[in-house]
Design a protein around this motif. Structure first.
Motif, PDB file in Angstrom:
ATOM      1  N   LEU A   1       0.702  -1.549  -0.260  1.00  0.00           N
ATOM      2  CA  LEU A   1       0.070  -0.021   0.350  1.00  0.00           C
ATOM      3  C   LEU A   1       0.541   1.082  -0.185  1.00  0.00           C
ATOM      4  N   VAL A   2       1.235   1.792  -1.448  1.00  0.00           N
ATOM      5  CA  VAL A   2       1.387   3.216  -1.252  1.00  0.00           C
ATOM      6  C   VAL A   2       0.300   4.651  -0.970  1.00  0.00           C
ATOM      7  N   VAL A   3       1.489   4.918   0.077  1.00  0.00           N
ATOM      8  CA  VAL A   3       1.260   6.277   0.263  1.00  0.00           C
ATOM      9  C   VAL A   3       1.822   7.635  -0.464  1.00  0.00           C
ATOM     10  N   TRP A   4       1.604   8.537  -1.198  1.00  0.00           N
ATOM     11  CA  TRP A   4       2.080   9.619  -1.684  1.00  0.00           C
ATOM     12  C   TRP A   4       1.725  10.509  -2.150  1.00  0.00           C
ATOM     13  N   SER A   5       2.199  11.704  -1.603  1.00  0.00           N
ATOM     14  CA  SER A   5       1.441  13.573  -2.632  1.00  0.00           C
ATOM     15  C   SER A   5      -0.061  13.373  -1.901  1.00  0.00           C
ATOM     16  N   THR A   6      -0.371  13.392  -0.447  1.00  0.00           N
ATOM     17  CA  THR A   6      -1.299  13.725  -0.234  1.00  0.00           C
ATOM     18  C   THR A   6      -1.345  14.726   1.095  1.00  0.00           C
ATOM     19  N   LYS A   7      -2.199  15.582   1.459  1.00  0.00           N
ATOM     20  CA  LYS A   7      -2.433  16.240   2.672  1.00  0.00           C
ATOM     21  C   LYS A   7      -3.250  15.582   3.601  1.00  0.00           C
ATOM     22  N   LYS A   8      -4.184  15.022   2.511  1.00  0.00           N
ATOM     23  CA  LYS A   8      -5.387  14.228   3.733  1.00  0.00           C
ATOM     24  C   LYS A   8      -4.980  12.872   5.004  1.00  0.00           C
TER      25      LYS A   8
ATOM     26  N   ASN B   1      -5.406  12.483   8.071  1.00  0.00           N
ATOM     27  CA  ASN B   1      -6.183  10.678   8.807  1.00  0.00           C
ATOM     28  C   ASN B   1      -6.986  10.791   8.008  1.00  0.00           C
ATOM     29  N   ALA B   2      -7.447  10.343   6.749  1.00  0.00           N
ATOM     30  CA  ALA B   2      -7.941  10.033   5.623  1.00  0.00           C
ATOM     31  C   ALA B   2      -7.212   8.872   5.103  1.00  0.00           C
ATOM     32  N   ALA B   3      -5.878   9.155   4.787  1.00  0.00           N
ATOM     33  CA  ALA B   3      -5.040   7.534   4.435  1.00  0.00           C
ATOM     34  C   ALA B   3      -4.705   7.016   5.652  1.00  0.00           C
ATOM     35  N   VAL B   4      -4.772   7.083   6.910  1.00  0.00           N
ATOM     36  CA  VAL B   4      -4.282   6.506   7.977  1.00  0.00           C
ATOM     37  C   VAL B   4      -5.568   6.250   8.025  1.00  0.00           C
ATOM     38  N   ASP B   5      -6.473   6.111   8.135  1.00  0.00           N
ATOM     39  CA  ASP B   5      -8.037   5.005   8.346  1.00  0.00           C
ATOM     40  C   ASP B   5      -8.006   4.583   7.474  1.00  0.00           C
ATOM     41  N   LEU B   6      -8.035   4.100   5.846  1.00  0.00           N
ATOM     42  CA  LEU B   6      -7.554   3.771   5.227  1.00  0.00           C
ATOM     43  C   LEU B   6      -6.698   2.416   5.410  1.00  0.00           C
ATOM     44  N   ILE B   7      -4.799   2.802   5.729  1.00  0.00           N
ATOM     45  CA  ILE B   7      -4.061   2.779   5.817  1.00  0.00           C
ATOM     46  C   ILE B   7      -4.777   1.390   7.220  1.00  0.00           C
ATOM     47  N   PHE B   8      -5.321   1.871   8.026  1.00  0.00           N
ATOM     48  CA  PHE B   8      -5.233   0.823   9.290  1.00  0.00           C
ATOM     49  C   PHE B   8      -6.746   0.064   9.300  1.00  0.00           C
ATOM     50  N   GLU B   9      -7.544  -0.153   8.299  1.00  0.00           N
ATOM     51  CA  GLU B   9      -8.364  -0.772   7.850  1.00  0.00           C
ATOM     52  C   GLU B   9      -7.487  -2.298   6.894  1.00  0.00           C
ATOM     53  N   SER B  10      -6.835  -0.999   5.452  1.00  0.00           N
ATOM     54  CA  SER B  10      -6.394  -2.613   5.214  1.00  0.00           C
ATOM     55  C   SER B  10      -6.042  -3.468   5.920  1.00  0.00           C
ATOM     56  N   ALA B  11      -4.464  -3.338   6.663  1.00  0.00           N
ATOM     57  CA  ALA B  11      -3.493  -3.935   7.453  1.00  0.00           C
ATOM     58  C   ALA B  11      -4.705  -4.740   8.499  1.00  0.00           C
ATOM     59  N   PHE B  12      -5.590  -4.480   9.159  1.00  0.00           N
ATOM     60  CA  PHE B  12      -5.812  -4.719  10.386  1.00  0.00           C
ATOM     61  C   PHE B  12      -7.064  -4.908  10.638  1.00  0.00           C
TER      62      PHE B  12
ATOM     63  N   ILE C   1      -2.933   5.340  -2.271  1.00  0.00           N
ATOM     64  CA  ILE C   1      -2.946   6.551  -1.452  1.00  0.00           C
ATOM     65  C   ILE C   1      -2.693   7.907  -1.819  1.00  0.00           C
ATOM     66  N   SER C   2      -3.928   9.095  -2.361  1.00  0.00           N
ATOM     67  CA  SER C   2      -2.990  10.736  -3.300  1.00  0.00           C
ATOM     68  C   SER C   2      -3.815  11.433  -3.567  1.00  0.00           C
ATOM     69  N   ASP C   3      -3.109  12.065  -3.159  1.00  0.00           N
ATOM     70  CA  ASP C   3      -4.105  13.459  -4.158  1.00  0.00           C
ATOM     71  C   ASP C   3      -4.227  13.599  -5.760  1.00  0.00           C
TER      72      ASP C   3
ATOM     73  N   ILE D   1      -6.079  -3.816  -7.697  1.00  0.00           N
ATOM     74  CA  ILE D   1      -5.092  -2.363  -7.785  1.00  0.00           C
ATOM     75  C   ILE D   1      -6.626  -0.972  -7.255  1.00  0.00           C
ATOM     76  N   ASN D   2      -6.447  -0.789  -6.593  1.00  0.00           N
ATOM     77  CA  ASN D   2      -6.947   0.238  -5.686  1.00  0.00           C
ATOM     78  C   ASN D   2      -6.762   1.264  -5.259  1.00  0.00           C
ATOM     79  N   PHE D   3      -7.081   2.645  -5.651  1.00  0.00           N
ATOM     80  CA  PHE D   3      -7.347   3.785  -5.412  1.00  0.00           C
ATOM     81  C   PHE D   3      -7.771   4.171  -4.079  1.00  0.00           C
ATOM     82  N   ASN D   4      -7.446   4.969  -3.628  1.00  0.00           N
ATOM     83  CA  ASN D   4      -8.108   5.680  -1.941  1.00  0.00           C
ATOM     84  C   ASN D   4      -8.470   5.378  -1.768  1.00  0.00           C
ATOM     85  N   ALA D   5      -8.367   3.923  -1.766  1.00  0.00           N
ATOM     86  CA  ALA D   5      -9.748   2.614  -1.281  1.00  0.00           C
ATOM     87  C   ALA D   5      -8.588   1.782  -0.339  1.00  0.00           C
TER      88      ALA D   5
END
Length: 469
Positions: free
Chosen positions: A249-256, A258-269, A404-406, A423-427
């Protein structure tokens, strides 16, 4: 109990138990089938195939729909059994039943689109295409989705006209038996579906049985490889392997953040990390933004409460063995040079409940490319997006991946270059549409995607040219 020819029978081989992962309590006891009972199940399915395959697709679907109607009416009981045997939270178990209920409409459409019939006129000739069932197909199910994933093979197999021998996970016999009870109430003809409990010996026997025309397996790469080796002696049989993943799960170029953390957390756990599509590796930019994301992720993981079963984010691992393997995997990474950010531990007083693990693998000299089936996330810091993509592809697996990216244009590059099938984007990495194929490359399977494309390995084509004399 076994279910053969619409009869409930006691297994004649060794005894085994279903253990509640929350409490360690034995909630079911029974016996494996012996080899003779396995052969009987295949033989009965073979004898039932001629009748079942001769029925119209419309009639087969009508009977199958009765099963789905019953599942819908009994979804609470099914979810309760899933929770009891897998340790899933109530919400997680309910979502599995919901996913299973959607399978009939998708499988019906897939049969028509992928394996239906077709006629075309070519000059004075007529080209005709139809599809036929194989015969007896065995389905070997996993513990993590004991209803949904076997159902994803069984339904398209039955629609196509095959008969089935179902071997469920040894960890979830109650869910399997309740599923068979619903098939029985639905009025499925005798012998069309048969269920046997068993272990390695039974699976090997199914692979080698001359009347068994195929095996559809969901599980680990290690077991899938062994099955593939046996089935390599039988190239005339169909084999579909739905295996695991070491998903990035790659996170790149995002200012959001909190939203990114929510997606990471659910994806992993989600589901205690016991989904083949869970994120295993988190790839972050090596800058302040990446460090902020990791800090918030760690804070979120540390905030989980385990005192009240009703408020758990995820449930326990499936068994004591799984818990030991999870902790051993964590130690292995640390011994290889990874740095613990948040060390996963067994929750005090629990049976198989563990806390999340966050491991920084950036400084490891050699990657450890194995699938961990638990709430563990390996973190890697990359200097550039190209470096992030290279690390994302640094695996022999190829099931799921996410970005996850803007910046939507980054996803175009990501999709083109990533080696994964989902392959998912912002999900979350765990999201997948039943109207699309599900599978990957490399160690994640044998290039027979399930989901919508399951229809492909449940029927074979017959093509004809018809002319007048």
């Amino acid at each position: 109990m076994l279910y053969i020819n619409n009869q409930w029978l006691e297994g004649k081989a060794k005894s085994f138990q279903s253990i509640n992962p929350f409490s360690g309590e034995t909630i079911w006891e029974g016996n494996f089938a012996d080899i003779t009972q396995m052969k009987s199940a295949v033989s009965i399915a073979y004898k039932s195939h001629e009748f079942w395959s001769s029925q119209s697709v419309k009639l087969r679907i009508k009977i199958i729909r009765k099963f789905y109607d019953l599942l819908g009416k009994n979804k609470l009981e099914m979810a309760r059994l899933i929770t009891s045997e897998t340790g899933k939270t109530n919400a997680d178990a309910a979502s599995e039943v919901t996913a299973a209920l959607a399978k009939l409409s998708n499988s019906t459409l897939a049969y028509k689109k992928r394996t239906g019939s077709e006629n075309n006129l070519i000059g004075d000739m007529e080209a005709h295409l139809l599809h036929a069932s194989y015969g007896v197909i065995s389905v070997v199910g996993p513990f993590n989705f004991p209803l949904h994933l076997p159902n994803g093979h069984i339904t398209p197999a039955l629609i196509a006209g095959n008969t089935v021998v179902f071997k469920p996970s040894e960890s979830t016999p109650m869910v399997a038996e309740y599923t068979m009870l619903l098939w029985e109430k639905a009025g499925l003809p005798a012998g069309v579906i048969n269920m046997i409990h068993g272990g390695k010996e039974i699976v090997e026997g199914l692979c080698e049985h001359p009347l068994n025309q195929g095996l559809l397996f969901t599980g680990s790469y290690k077991v899938g490889r062994k099955i593939n080796k046996i089935m390599s002696c039988y190239p005339e049989k169909i084999l579909a392997l739905e295996l695991g993943g070491n998903n990035p799960l790659v996170v790149w170029s995002t200012k959001k953040i909190n939203a990114a953390v929510d997606l990471i957390f659910e994806s992993a756990f989600i589901s205690s990390g016991q989904r083949c599509t869970c994120a295993r590796r988190l790839i972050l930019p090596n800058n302040n933004n990446g460090k902020k994301i990791l800090a918030k992720l760690k804070q979120r993981a540390q905030s989980l409460s385990y005192s009240n079963k009703s408020y758990l984010y995820y449930g326990p691992l499936i068994s004591s063995k799984a818990t030991e393997e999870f902790l051993r995997f964590q130690d292995k990474l640390i011994n290889l040079g990874a740095k613990s950010i948040l060390k996963g531990k067994k929750v005090r007083g629990s049976y198989n409940l563990v806390t999340p693990s966050l491991i920084n693998i950036t400084g490891m000299k050699k990657s450890y490319d194995e699938e961990n089936f638990g709430p563990m996330l390996q973190v890697y810091f990359a200097d550039t997006f190209d470096d992030a993509l290279a690390e994302a592809n640094n695996t022999k697996y190829g099931l799921a991946a996410g970005l996850i990216s803007d910046n939507e244009k980054l996803f175009e590059v990501f999709t083109q270059r990533i080696k994964a099938g989902v392959i998912n984007f912002n999900a979350t990495t765990t999201g997948a549409s039943g109207a699309f194929p599900f599978g990957g490359i490399g160690r994640s399977g044998n290039l027979r995607p399930a989901g919508f494309y399951a229809a492909d390995y449940c029927a074979w084509p017959k093509a004809s040219i018809i002319k007048k004399l």
